[in-house]
Scaffold this motif. Structure first.
Motif, mmCIF file in Angstrom:
data_model
loop_
_atom_site.group_PDB
_atom_site.id
_atom_site.type_symbol
_atom_site.label_atom_id
_atom_site.label_comp_id
_atom_site.label_asym_id
_atom_site.label_seq_id
_atom_site.Cartn_x
_atom_site.Cartn_y
_atom_site.Cartn_z
ATOM 1 N N LEU A 196 0.824 -1.208 0.000
ATOM 2 C CA LEU A 196 0.000 0.000 0.000
ATOM 3 C C LEU A 196 0.861 1.262 0.000
ATOM 4 C CD1 LEU A 196 -2.759 -1.069 2.554
ATOM 5 C CD2 LEU A 196 -2.976 -0.937 0.050
ATOM 6 N N THR A 197 1.991 1.210 0.702
ATOM 7 C CA THR A 197 2.907 2.346 0.722
ATOM 8 C C THR A 197 3.532 2.545 -0.652
ATOM 9 O OG1 THR A 197 3.366 2.003 3.070
ATOM 10 C CG2 THR A 197 4.958 3.319 1.838
ATOM 11 N N GLU A 198 4.000 1.464 -1.253
ATOM 12 C CA GLU A 198 4.604 1.542 -2.589
ATOM 13 C C GLU A 198 3.605 2.044 -3.623
ATOM 14 O OE1 GLU A 198 7.875 0.882 -3.734
ATOM 15 O OE2 GLU A 198 8.215 1.116 -1.596
ATOM 16 N N ALA A 199 2.322 1.694 -3.466
ATOM 17 C CA ALA A 199 1.279 2.119 -4.401
ATOM 18 C C ALA A 199 0.832 3.562 -4.155
ATOM 19 C CB ALA A 199 0.082 1.177 -4.309
ATOM 20 N N GLY A 200 1.303 4.163 -3.067
ATOM 21 C CA GLY A 200 0.935 5.533 -2.761
ATOM 22 C C GLY A 200 -0.416 5.688 -2.086
ATOM 23 N N LEU A 201 -0.980 4.590 -1.601
ATOM 24 C CA LEU A 201 -2.276 4.651 -0.913
ATOM 25 C C LEU A 201 -2.118 4.913 0.573
ATOM 26 C CD1 LEU A 201 -4.107 1.668 -2.637
ATOM 27 C CD2 LEU A 201 -4.389 4.125 -3.071
ATOM 28 N N VAL A 202 -0.929 4.622 1.088
ATOM 29 C CA VAL A 202 -0.639 4.773 2.512
ATOM 30 C C VAL A 202 0.704 5.475 2.633
ATOM 31 C CG1 VAL A 202 0.022 3.441 4.567
ATOM 32 C CG2 VAL A 202 -1.995 2.793 3.281
ATOM 33 N N ARG A 203 0.829 6.312 3.644
ATOM 34 C CA ARG A 203 2.098 6.988 3.923
ATOM 35 C C ARG A 203 2.688 6.389 5.193
ATOM 36 N NH1 ARG A 203 2.759 13.447 5.220
ATOM 37 N NH2 ARG A 203 5.011 13.445 5.492
ATOM 38 N N ARG A 204 3.969 6.090 5.147
ATOM 39 C CA ARG A 204 4.700 5.576 6.304
ATOM 40 C C ARG A 204 5.502 6.730 6.882
ATOM 41 N NH1 ARG A 204 9.860 3.602 7.529
ATOM 42 N NH2 ARG A 204 9.889 1.732 8.813
ATOM 43 N N ILE A 205 5.333 6.962 8.176
ATOM 44 C CA ILE A 205 6.144 7.962 8.852
ATOM 45 C C ILE A 205 6.868 7.279 10.004
ATOM 46 C CG2 ILE A 205 4.629 9.885 8.227
ATOM 47 C CD1 ILE A 205 3.647 9.845 11.175
ATOM 48 N N GLN A 206 8.023 7.777 10.343
ATOM 49 C CA GLN A 206 8.774 7.212 11.463
ATOM 50 C C GLN A 206 9.534 8.315 12.169
ATOM 51 O OE1 GLN A 206 11.155 3.769 10.581
ATOM 52 N NE2 GLN A 206 11.376 3.279 12.740
ATOM 53 N N PRO A 207 8.825 9.003 13.096
ATOM 54 C CA PRO A 207 9.532 10.032 13.863
ATOM 55 C C PRO A 207 10.715 9.418 14.609
ATOM 56 C CG PRO A 207 7.164 10.160 14.232
ATOM 57 C CD PRO A 207 7.437 8.887 13.477
ATOM 58 N N GLN A 208 11.776 10.176 14.757
ATOM 59 C CA GLN A 208 12.988 9.699 15.408
ATOM 60 C C GLN A 208 12.661 9.042 16.750
ATOM 61 O OE1 GLN A 208 15.792 12.789 16.220
ATOM 62 N NE2 GLN A 208 17.385 11.382 16.867
ATOM 63 N N GLY A 209 13.183 7.850 16.951
ATOM 64 C CA GLY A 209 13.021 7.141 18.211
ATOM 65 C C GLY A 209 11.686 6.439 18.386
ATOM 66 N N SER A 210 10.860 6.399 17.347
ATOM 67 C CA SER A 210 9.581 5.709 17.485
ATOM 68 C C SER A 210 9.406 4.679 16.377
ATOM 69 C CB SER A 210 8.412 6.698 17.483
ATOM 70 O OG SER A 210 8.152 7.160 16.189
ATOM 71 N N LEU A 211 8.405 3.844 16.548
ATOM 72 C CA LEU A 211 8.089 2.830 15.555
ATOM 73 C C LEU A 211 7.504 3.476 14.304
ATOM 74 C CD1 LEU A 211 6.285 0.345 17.966
ATOM 75 C CD2 LEU A 211 8.600 0.115 17.039
ATOM 76 N N ALA A 212 7.579 2.758 13.200
ATOM 77 C CA ALA A 212 6.932 3.232 11.978
ATOM 78 C C ALA A 212 5.427 3.300 12.214
ATOM 79 C CB ALA A 212 7.244 2.294 10.815
ATOM 80 N N ARG A 213 4.820 4.326 11.631
ATOM 81 C CA ARG A 213 3.381 4.520 11.740
ATOM 82 C C ARG A 213 2.839 4.763 10.343
ATOM 83 N NH1 ARG A 213 1.939 6.970 17.114
ATOM 84 N NH2 ARG A 213 3.723 6.569 18.456
ATOM 85 N N TYR A 214 1.549 4.539 10.182
ATOM 86 C CA TYR A 214 0.945 4.608 8.856
ATOM 87 C C TYR A 214 -0.306 5.473 8.867
ATOM 88 C CZ TYR A 214 4.137 0.789 8.027
ATOM 89 O OH TYR A 214 5.276 0.038 7.915
ATOM 90 N N GLU A 215 -0.557 6.111 7.726
ATOM 91 C CA GLU A 215 -1.754 6.928 7.571
ATOM 92 C C GLU A 215 -2.206 6.889 6.118
ATOM 93 O OE1 GLU A 215 -0.888 11.003 8.510
ATOM 94 O OE2 GLU A 215 0.787 11.094 7.133
ATOM 95 N N THR A 216 -3.476 7.179 5.898
ATOM 96 C CA THR A 216 -4.008 7.206 4.534
ATOM 97 C C THR A 216 -4.015 8.614 3.950
ATOM 98 O OG1 THR A 216 -6.268 7.374 5.373
ATOM 99 C CG2 THR A 216 -5.464 5.164 4.802
#
Length: 133
Positions: free
Chosen positions: A54-74
């Motif tokens: 979904l991230t590669e397709a551009g449907l979901v964005r992956r964010i990873q603020p410094q020191g935290s786990l990866a998080r996802y949003e649409t």
């Protein structure tokens, strides 16, 4: 949306995509639990693979603020930023303050053609700030 992105529609993809939509800024474990609430047989690996797809397709964005786990949003397709609480880790969207994407102009682009800017604001969320007062 999956078909429009050229993806095959599968039950795991639908369950994960809907979970990300319902729970923006969630980490993988939270999304696994949410997807399993809808589709109990979905595996950890299927969720990881689906998030990647979904991230590669551009449907979901992956964010990873410094020191935290990866998080996802649409919320994709705009150049919004994030505010992160240093105490509890809460994440909120922050729209661009002014202007068009990329929202910020670098003092020196070093020859790069800048397309987006990624800003993370760090501080305390209202609940954590109130606890410290």
């Amino acid at each position: 949306m999956l078909r429009d992105a050229g993806l095959r529609v599968t039950r795991p993809r639908v369950a994960v995509f809907e979970a990300v939509g319902r729970l923006p800024h969630s980490d993988t474990d939270t999304l696994i639990a949410a997807a399993r609430a809808e589709l109990p047989e979905v595996s950890h690996q299927a969720v990881y693979d689906t998030l990647h797809t979904l991230t590669e397709a551009g449907l979901v964005r992956r964010i990873q603020p410094q020191g935290s786990l990866a998080r996802y949003e649409t919320r994709v397709g705009d150049n919004h930023h994030h505010a992160v609480c240093r105490s509890c880790g809460a994440v909120q969207d922050v729209d661009c303050a002014v202007g068009e994407a990329p929202c910020l102009e670098p003092s020196d682009s070093h020859g790069f053609q800048i397309e987006t800017a990624e800003v993370v604001y760090w501080g305390l969320c209202p609940d954590c700030a109130a606890q410290r007062s």
